[in-house]
Structure formats: structure tokens, C-alpha cells
Motif scaffolding. Sequence first.
Motif, PDB file in Angstrom:
ATOM      1  N   LEU A   1       0.854  -1.181   0.000  1.00 39.05           N
ATOM      2  CA  LEU A   1       0.000   0.000   0.000  1.00 39.05           C
ATOM      3  C   LEU A   1       0.889   1.230   0.000  1.00 39.05           C
ATOM      4  O   LEU A   1       1.664   1.450   0.941  1.00 39.05           O
ATOM      5  CB  LEU A   1      -0.903   0.015   1.233  1.00 39.05           C
TER       6      LEU A   1
ATOM      7  N   LEU B   1      -9.558  -1.190   2.746  1.00 42.66           N
ATOM      8  CA  LEU B   1      -8.482  -1.441   1.790  1.00 42.66           C
ATOM      9  C   LEU B   1      -7.911  -2.845   1.884  1.00 42.66           C
ATOM     10  O   LEU B   1      -7.099  -3.246   1.051  1.00 42.66           O
ATOM     11  CB  LEU B   1      -7.349  -0.424   1.988  1.00 42.66           C
TER      12      LEU B   1
ATOM     13  N   PHE C   1      -2.116  -5.617   4.166  1.00 42.70           N
ATOM     14  CA  PHE C   1      -0.925  -5.475   3.332  1.00 42.70           C
ATOM     15  C   PHE C   1       0.322  -6.013   4.029  1.00 42.70           C
ATOM     16  O   PHE C   1       0.411  -6.014   5.257  1.00 42.70           O
ATOM     17  CB  PHE C   1      -0.720  -4.006   2.965  1.00 42.70           C
TER      18      PHE C   1
ATOM     19  N   VAL D   1       3.551  -1.213   3.933  1.00 44.62           N
ATOM     20  CA  VAL D   1       2.890   0.078   3.755  1.00 44.62           C
ATOM     21  C   VAL D   1       3.981   1.139   3.665  1.00 44.62           C
ATOM     22  O   VAL D   1       4.899   1.171   4.485  1.00 44.62           O
ATOM     23  CB  VAL D   1       1.938   0.401   4.920  1.00 44.62           C
TER      24      VAL D   1
ATOM     25  N   HIS E   1      -4.385  -1.789   8.825  1.00 49.35           N
ATOM     26  CA  HIS E   1      -4.388  -2.311   7.456  1.00 49.35           C
ATOM     27  C   HIS E   1      -3.156  -3.165   7.147  1.00 49.35           C
ATOM     28  O   HIS E   1      -2.898  -3.482   5.988  1.00 49.35           O
ATOM     29  CB  HIS E   1      -4.475  -1.163   6.446  1.00 49.35           C
TER      30      HIS E   1
END
Length: 250
Positions: A41, A98, A101, A104, A130
Motif C-alpha cells: 500500500l 483497503l 498489506f 505500507v 491495514h
Amino acid sequence: MNYQAFAALYDTLMADAPYDKWIDYMQKQLYKSNLLGSRVLDVGCGTGELLVRLNDFGAEVVGVDLSAEMLAIAKEKCEKAGFSPLLIQQSMTDLEGLGQFDVVTVFCDSLNYLETEQEVVDTFQCLFEHMKEGAVLLFDVHSVSKIEEGFIGHTFAEDAGEIAYIWTSFKGDHLFSVEHELTFFVQNELNYYERMLELHKQRTYPVDQYKQWLVEAGFCDISIQADFTSEYPTNKSERIFFCAKKNRGI
């Protein structure tokens, strides 16, 4: 101004940006020879320069930016490179939906555009949520000395032919903050120069403050370096890099 003109403006101003150095930094911090298979991300993805490079390394990329105009440019650039990543317009302080991940990134001092301490705290928490277990957060910020000595009170100017600018930096309203007053002159199709004005505000904090907020958000194994080197920051460092993990299992 249409987004094609803005793309020419932005990419011209960022022509010397060290995108490849950011990729090299990522590779070193991830202890991998490549990014193949990683879900990345990129927050504050701008016109997508890092997205293209990350895709070249085999990463599955998602881009987030607050500017719809920037995302339109990134979409066109990525499609020209042969791929169509998910691009989402959201604030980094309030990310949602989202997914999870492996990595990031928040590069190119994007974090310095947050106006308040609470926004930085909220962003770290959003990013944490996230990230997969064992995931890595990588970001950079301006140092205090870069804001105080490198920007405030200085004027920069450049004439690149079709684009020229005058950039003056003033002390901001907060400690370690700066306001950049930019005047652009952009040549149009009639060979006239259009004058455009922008005001950019940036704010940073001492290294220990960022580290404290990262720990409070749940991050661990935090490493801190300066100016694309392996060295710890000094009072002369300009760009501070942080690597933080969601847990110690990576």
C-alpha cells in the motif's frame, strides 16, 4: 488547470526525486532480494512513480492519495506501463476498506502535510489496522533542522522553459512547521504564461516523538536512519527514515 498540465508541472518539479533510492531503501529494510509477491500500500502515491517501480519488482500495489487529480494522473501512468492497480481517494488519517498489506509506504515526506499531532496519531493507527501480522511500515519525514534551517526564510527559483517557479518558505503557526508559498508560471498552448499560486503547509516533530507515537499505535522493532544511509540521524540530517513492524515475527 486540467490534470495533464498539472502532471507536467508536478513531474517536472519532481524530475530529480530519488525514486530508485526509495526502492533500494525498501529492499534493504525488508531483507529481501526483491518484492515479488508482496502486497504493498503506497500512501500519498501522487502521480504513481513509485507504483510503477514497485510493479516492476513484482509487487501487488494499491495507491491512496487525497487528490483525485493526482490519482487520475497515476491511473494513466500505470496503464501506460501495462497494469491497472487499485487507486483510492482517501485521507491517510481515515483509511478504510483497503484490506491487509505486507508493506505500507508513506514516502516523499507525505506525512509532513498532516496539520495536527492527532492526525499523525490517527494515521499510524489506521496504517497499523491495514497491516498483516509481521508487516512492515516504511516512511520518511523532514527533520527538524530541515524545516528550521533548510526551508524557513529561504527562497528557491527555477526556470525550466515551459515551467518556472518562485518558492518562498515562511515560519508556520506551530513549532517545527513551515508554509511554502509557490508561484508558478506555466506556458500554455498560445505561448502565454499562466500564473498560478499555491500554499503548502508542512509540519514535523522530533525523532523521539514519532517513535513514541509508533509504539503507542502498537508498532515494534523500530529502526531509524537518515538521508538514504544506514546511519542514525544527526542534527544535520535532512530526511529521516522509519521502519516499524506490526510484530516481531517477520
